[in-house]
Design an enzyme around this catalytic site. Structure first.
Site, PDB file in Angstrom:
ATOM      1  N   SER A 191       1.025  -1.040  -0.040  1.00 29.76           N
ATOM      2  CA  SER A 191       0.154  -0.080  -0.006  1.00 29.76           C
ATOM      3  C   SER A 191       0.750   1.178  -0.015  1.00 29.76           C
ATOM      4  O   SER A 191       1.686   1.420  -0.911  1.00 29.76           O
ATOM      5  CB  SER A 191      -0.940  -0.023   1.132  1.00 29.76           C
ATOM      6  OG  SER A 191      -1.938   0.724   1.077  1.00 29.76           O
ATOM      7  N   LEU A 267     -13.893 -18.217  -6.295  1.00 32.30           N
ATOM      8  CA  LEU A 267     -13.003 -16.987  -6.591  1.00 32.30           C
ATOM      9  C   LEU A 267     -13.197 -16.807  -8.230  1.00 32.30           C
ATOM     10  O   LEU A 267     -13.577 -17.677  -8.978  1.00 32.30           O
ATOM     11  CB  LEU A 267     -11.752 -17.573  -6.472  1.00 32.30           C
ATOM     12  CG  LEU A 267     -11.104 -17.878  -5.269  1.00 32.30           C
ATOM     13  CD1 LEU A 267      -9.679 -18.706  -5.417  1.00 32.30           C
ATOM     14  CD2 LEU A 267     -10.954 -16.784  -3.990  1.00 32.30           C
ATOM     15  N   ASP A 447      -9.031  -5.978  -4.530  1.00 32.09           N
ATOM     16  CA  ASP A 447      -8.723  -4.952  -3.796  1.00 32.09           C
ATOM     17  C   ASP A 447      -9.729  -3.824  -3.871  1.00 32.09           C
ATOM     18  O   ASP A 447      -9.877  -3.167  -4.811  1.00 32.09           O
ATOM     19  CB  ASP A 447      -7.318  -4.614  -4.118  1.00 32.09           C
ATOM     20  CG  ASP A 447      -6.542  -3.289  -2.869  1.00 32.09           C
ATOM     21  OD1 ASP A 447      -7.365  -2.588  -2.366  1.00 32.09           O
ATOM     22  OD2 ASP A 447      -5.471  -3.287  -2.818  1.00 32.09           O
ATOM     23  N   HIS A 485      -7.306  -5.835   0.038  1.00 33.34           N
ATOM     24  CA  HIS A 485      -6.106  -5.086   0.268  1.00 33.34           C
ATOM     25  C   HIS A 485      -5.678  -5.549   1.703  1.00 33.34           C
ATOM     26  O   HIS A 485      -6.425  -5.408   2.929  1.00 33.34           O
ATOM     27  CB  HIS A 485      -6.515  -3.911   0.439  1.00 33.34           C
ATOM     28  CG  HIS A 485      -5.805  -2.417   0.805  1.00 33.34           C
ATOM     29  ND1 HIS A 485      -4.916  -2.195  -0.139  1.00 33.34           N
ATOM     30  CD2 HIS A 485      -5.243  -2.026   1.914  1.00 33.34           C
ATOM     31  CE1 HIS A 485      -4.178  -1.246  -0.006  1.00 33.34           C
ATOM     32  NE2 HIS A 485      -4.168  -0.793   1.607  1.00 33.34           N
TER      33      HIS A 485
END
Length: 555
Positions: A191, A267, A447, A485
């Site tokens: 990040s 997924l 994310d 994230h």
């Protein structure tokens, strides 16, 4: 490949006859050790170790040195740093990046971001590790606190200057303790820490031999503009979807897209096909339409037209009528279909996923305060609010909802200036690559806070400048389906990135056949191949929880 000069370990407190080496100081003797200003760049008023104490670690005993780097501006905060110095040192160092607006020192005894939970940390491997708070101390809002930016030196420190200042200080302390500096120094961060890693190797390529970069907010100021667009959208009456509605979108996305990668496993790996096939106006949850009847808000099981518009705004790029410092005109959209923006779930990680995504409180003016019980506005909304008030206007009372990123009026020149100060805009990493430097980089495809599409854009910018083959010689970029994230309840990725980086830098072993592990999303765990973008894991047969049942595919 970089060949290490002395693979043997160095015991703490030993001396060295290397030319220019200093006499080693014990842990206790480090307390009070001063680094003169002339040994630190950019300008400071010097640094001092305020405390040095021996500690026990999983890899053996070590010394923890903490201290401060004094600013030039007496009204600016100090930079607070921490250095862990193992008694048995392997001659290498690791700098660790922060998160959000920083303001606290990352754990120097911890694992690299997304590293294996049960694996050895850099410190337990014998690395000297170091980090700082980037030059300010966060208040009650923690990593969302941007109030420091009203001071020019504190802003420059956060934007990147503190990286070099901390590095230079750490090198002197390491040298004082061991009698020599590290042979190899790596950087690891995610990040904001990922942005810091890219800044470090591009601005000071002589200082680092490699970097681990996860979900990098490399164009942080540009990201804030996208956050501003979304904050204003989410603040509109009826536009903020509650957690149940976010869950309905996630369920509809999986219903349409889960099988497009060859298997239904919870997924979505084939993102391109999903973007082509999924339409929230036509999608279904079970046998019911995702869109509420007539587009009106008729309950938690469906989305109104305004809420669909919110998700579509997230998916779409922000396009500006003016150029940023990089020459670009905005920020890409987010992978939205299949992303957890904070759905109802009893999973123990879900409160953090929720807090890093769209939270529980609709953005407003004033922005709802941040508390410690995961009952907050969207993380990005707070980030935008702090940026608009403290970075851009420097008016704590300013209404951030009144600032339109597309039409910022009198604030346009300041915004463009900040994109030059904060963003990692360098597109030529030749100096780093020519020294044998390597980067291993990954981003969760789902994310909700930093767009994986922005990381794709970063790699493309490098390739446009340097050529795809040259970039591939020193950088690998992977995307991880289901990973959000920093963590996820769908696929909570663990990757032994440090071993991959060490092999590539130190022995010339290219990081082929990488595997990522999830010990949270599925009971008993599962693995997937770590696929270099633009490829993704495609099921070819066998146990769905094993990486060997998948191949990296582009079609």
């Amino acid at each position: 490949m970089i060949t290490t000069l002395a693979p043997a370990v160095v015991a703490a407190g030993s001396t060295s006859d290397t030319e220019g080496a200093s006499v080693a100081l014990s842990c206790a003797e480090l307390a009070g050790y001063r680094v003169p200003a002339e040994q630190i760049e950019p300008p400071t008023n010097g640094a001092v170790v305020t405390s040095a104490i021996p500690l026990a670690g999983t890899g053996g005993p070590y010394c923890r040195a903490t201290g401060t780097i004094a600013p030039v501006d007496p009204t600016a905060p100090d930079i607070r740093f921490q250095i862990d110095l193992p008694v048995t040192w392997v001659g290498k160092a690791m700098m660790l990046g922060g998160g959000g607006y920083n303001g606290t020192i990352p754990r120097t005894d911890g694992q690299v971001v997304a590293g294996p939970t049960a694996g050895a940390t850099p410190l337990s491997r014998g690395y000297a590790t170091f980090a700082s708070d980037s030059g300010h101390q966060a208040g009650t809002a923690g990593s969302r606190d941007g109030s420091f930016a009203r001071n020019d030196e504190a802003l420059r420190n956060f934007a990147g200057d503190a990286l070099k200042k901390t590095h230079d200080t750490a090198m002197q302390v390491i040298r004082a303790h061991y009698g020599t500096e590290p042979e190899l120094t790596y950087f690891a961060g995610g990040s904001t820490g990922g942005r810091e890693a890219l800044l470090a190797v591009s601005a000071w390529p002589e200082d680092f031999e490699g970097a681990i970069v996860l979900f990098p907010a490399w164009n942080a100021a540009s990201l804030n503009l996208k956050a501003g667009q979304m904050t204003r959208q989410l603040a509109e009456p009826g536009a903020y979807p509650n957690r149940q509605k976010r869950g309905a979108l996630l369920a509809a996305s999986l219903q349409t897209c889960d099988g497009l990668d060859g298997v239904k496993d919870g997924l979505i790996s084939n993102l391109t096909a999903c973007d082509d096939e999924f339409d929230p106006m036509k999608a279904r949850v079970g046998d019911e339409r995702l869109r509420c009847p007539g587009g009106k808000d008729t309950g938690d099981h469906c989305l109104s037209d305004q809420q669909i518009a919110t998700f579509e705004a997230m998916d779409s790029p922000l396009t500006l009528p003016y150029r940023l410092a990089s020459g670009e005109r905005g920020y890409p959209g987010f992978t939205t279909w299949g992303t957890d923006f904070g759905v109802p779930s009893p999973h123990p990680l879900q409160p953090i996923v929720l807090d890093l995504a769209w939270g529980t409180k609709q953005p407003s003016h004033p922005m709802p305060p941040v508390n410690a019980v995961f009952d907050n506005p969207p993380y990005a909304a707070t980030f935008w609010d702090e940026w608009a008030r403290h970075f851009v206007t420097r008016d704590p009372a300013f209404n951030s909802l009144s600032l339109d990123p597309r039409r910022p009026g009198i604030w346009q020149s300041r915004i463009v200036e900040l994109t030059g100060v904060q963003d990692a805009n360098e597109t030529d990493l030749s100096a780093f690559a020519d020294r044998g430097g390597k980067i291993v980089m990954a981003h969760g495809a789902h994310d909700a806070l930093v767009s994986n599409r922005a990381t794709q854009q970063y790699v493309q910018r490098l390739e446009d400048e340097m050529g795809a083959e040259a970039v591939h010689d020193f950088l690998r970029y992977y995307e991880i389906p289901g990973y959000g994230h920093a963590l996820s309840t769908q696929f909570n990725a663990e990757w032994d990135s440090l071993t991959a980086l060490e092999g590539w830098v130190e022995r010339g072993d290219e990081p082929t056949g990488q595997v990522v592990t999830d010990n949270v999303g599925v009971v008993g765990g599962r693995t997937r191949p770590l696929c270099e973008f633009p490829s993704w894991p495609k099921y070819v047969g066998g146990d769905v929880d094993l990486a060997t049942s998948f191949t990296c595919s582009t079609s």
